[in-house]
Design an enzyme around this catalytic site. Structure first.
Site, PDB file in Angstrom:
ATOM      1  N   SER A  11       0.967  -1.465   0.067  1.00 26.61           N
ATOM      2  CA  SER A  11      -0.080  -0.419  -0.204  1.00 26.61           C
ATOM      3  C   SER A  11       0.087   1.391  -0.452  1.00 26.61           C
ATOM      4  CB  SER A  11      -0.862   0.297   1.283  1.00 26.61           C
ATOM      5  OG  SER A  11      -1.721   1.049   1.148  1.00 26.61           O
ATOM      6  N   HIS A  38      -2.699  -1.205  -3.680  1.00 30.05           N
ATOM      7  CA  HIS A  38      -3.406  -0.068  -3.886  1.00 30.05           C
ATOM      8  C   HIS A  38      -3.414   0.721  -3.970  1.00 30.05           C
ATOM      9  CE1 HIS A  38      -4.204  -1.580   0.982  1.00 30.05           C
ATOM     10  NE2 HIS A  38      -4.799  -2.823   0.104  1.00 30.05           N
ATOM     11  N   ASP A 130      -4.455  -4.125   5.936  1.00 33.54           N
ATOM     12  CA  ASP A 130      -4.668  -4.492   5.041  1.00 33.54           C
ATOM     13  C   ASP A 130      -3.763  -5.842   4.353  1.00 33.54           C
ATOM     14  OD1 ASP A 130      -6.449  -5.928   2.947  1.00 33.54           O
ATOM     15  OD2 ASP A 130      -6.254  -5.363   1.098  1.00 33.54           O
TER      16      ASP A 130
END
Ligand SMILES: C[S@@+](CC[C@H](N)C(=O)[O-])C[C@H]1O[C@@H](n2cnc3c(N)ncnc32)[C@H](O)[C@@H]1O
Lengths: 189, 283
Positions: A11, A38, A130
């Protein structure tokens, strides 16, 4: 153990981490690699053009039902979930999971179900949680989980969440991940 | 050390896998809806979501409830497919349609268009707006189909939440829109009611790509973000159906991350717009 799929999740800070990681992998990497990074839902494929400069492995933004080939790097398209089926990839626009689409959990959980103990998951830098559940799913199936050492990560929260949710096999500084993966995937074949 | 292709190891199906097969088989036999060739990894996730919502832990228990309780089946039908859609979704697609497809359509006296998997209709109204602006709408007949009656009813109503209009306006402009987007709807409380004239040449009807046959010959078929929910076998079948339903030089439009790779007729199409999933059937 015979590794058949490597999945990676990143991310915040992911691009520079992936740059380092991918550039460290051997040219004929023996296993397919699928990545959920992401990204903004309107972002286009320039991320891939950027990363492609740093590796001789071919990076491809996934098209639905692409077949999994060794040495190919499959990048989740913006605003789609990427899922692993035995031998190929599937996309979906199901609702975001923990605000993320692509979701790292979705990628990892599907890999764990399709390839079980033959799965290797790599959690990189990020400022959310996540991937923690996905990493646990890979461990539950007998697969291998590698986490970037939070001290070498721009975003520490994501690797820390993975470490506290499951028992990672390796917690490695960013620079050591590529050599470790290369050895793991080549040795096991 | 070898670098041979990783043949996906044949895995023993889990008990859950077996239960899901039985559930899908039961639904097919009893209700006639065929989900057996949907992409398993994403379908499984949605089935688990439904189990959670129903407060069940086993697929067998869900099967029991679905087969014996029609309302549970209706709830299943709402959640088992992904119906996310938007007006002018991927606006560059519609822009390319204006630039590359509209000039071809101008040469036809009569144009038949099929939106397969139209969901709540936003894609169809987007097309109707585009065709009106290009002066082609009166020559068109648009068939808008979906397997899901509930979304089809929404499509037919042409009423959407007003709060979405800001986003839609932006997408409309990016898609090459020429007017003020608000001309196309009337605001009433928190709804946007689209102009009835947009619907005049649209026929909404239920059609299931997994089980129903071709029903006409078309100049344009759009099927976007539907095939991703199918496995390779069903994708191939549906591509066969599209090929058979397109006239020569007919146009096929797919979703942003979809391709013709699994079509048995890939070679019979040419790419119409680079970077967009717009193809023309050649032979
Ligand atoms: C994600 S929506 C796509 C809507 C629109 N085409 C777009 O791109 O925005 C997918 C639609 O496919 C429909 N669908 C799923 N399976 C189908 C089938 N077997 N036959 C016809 N439609 C189906 C679903 O009901 C849903 O409305």
């Amino acid at each position: 153990m015979n590794v058949q799929i490597v999945v990676m999740g990143a991310s915040l800070g992911g691009l520079s981490a992936l740059k380092v990681l991918l550039s460290g992998l051997q040219p004929k990497f023996p296993v397919p690699i699928a990545i959920a990074q992401h990204r903004h839902r309107d972002s286009r494929s320039d991320i891939i053009d950027f990363l492609q400069h740093y590796t001789s492995l071919e990076i491809r933004e996934v098209e639905d039902k692409d077949s999994l080939q060794p040495g190919q790097v499959y990048f989740a398209p913006a605003d789609y979930h990427l899922l692993i089926e035995p031998g190929y990839l599937t996309l979906s626009t199901d609702a975001p999971v923990s605000y993320a689409r692509p979701s790292i959990d979705v990628l990892f959980e599907s890999a764990a179900e399709s390839y079980r103990e033959h799965t290797v998951g790599v959690i990189l830098t990020g400022a959310n949680q996540d991937g923690a559940r996905g990493a646990a799913a890979i461990k539950a199936q007998g697969g291998t989980v590698i986490v970037q050492d939070p001290r070498t990560a721009e975003g520490t929260m994501m690797p820390k969440a993975a470490i506290s949710t499951t028992t990672a096999d390796q917690i490695l500084p960013l620079l050591d991940i590529a050599p470790y993966l290369s050895a793991l995937c080549s040795l096991s074949r | 050390m070898t670098t041979s292709e990783p043949s996906p190891t044949k895995m023993q199906p889990t008990l859950e896998d077996i239960e899901i097969q039985l559930l899908l088989e039961g639904i097919y036999q009893y209700y006639g809806f065929d989900f057996r060739n949907y992409a398993m990894s994403s379908l499984k996730r949605r089935i688990r979501g439904i189990m959670q919502a129903e407060g069940l832990t086993r697929v067998s228990a869900l099967q029991d409830r679905i087969l014996h309780d029609r309302q549970c089946f209706d709830r299943f039908m709402v959640s088992v497919t992904v119906n996310v859609t938007s007006m002018f979704r991927d606006p560059s697609f519609f822009l390319a349609f204006r630039q590359k497809v509209v000039p071809l359509l101008r040469t036809y006296p009569y144009i038949r268009i099929w939106h397969a998997g139209c969901s709540a209709g936003q894609e169809v109204y987007s097309m109707a707006i585009l065709l009106q602006e290009e002066g082609l709408y009166n020559r068109c007949r648009i068939y808008a189909t979906d397997s899901n009656e509930l979304v089809l009813a929404k499509a037919q109503s042409g009423i959407y939440p007003l709060e979405l209009m800001q986003d839609y306006t932006q997408l409309y402009l990016k898609a090459g829109g020429r007017r003020s987007f608000s001309e196309y709807y009337t605001a009433a409380y928190d709804s946007a009611i689209f102009r009835a004239s947009l619907k005049e040449n649209i026929i909404f009807s239920q059609h299931n790509l997994a089980t129903d046959r071709s029903f006409n010959e078309f100049n344009v078929i759009l099927c976007r973000n539907v095939l991703i929910y199918f496995d390779p076998i069903l994708q191939r079948r549906v591509h066969q159906l599209f090929y058979e339903s397109l006239c020569t030089f007919g146009i096929l439009g797919l979703g942003r991350q979809e391709s013709l790779r699994l079509s048995p007729y890939e070679k019979q199409y040419e790419v119409l717009a680079k970077g967009e999933k717009l193809y023309r059937r050649l032979s």
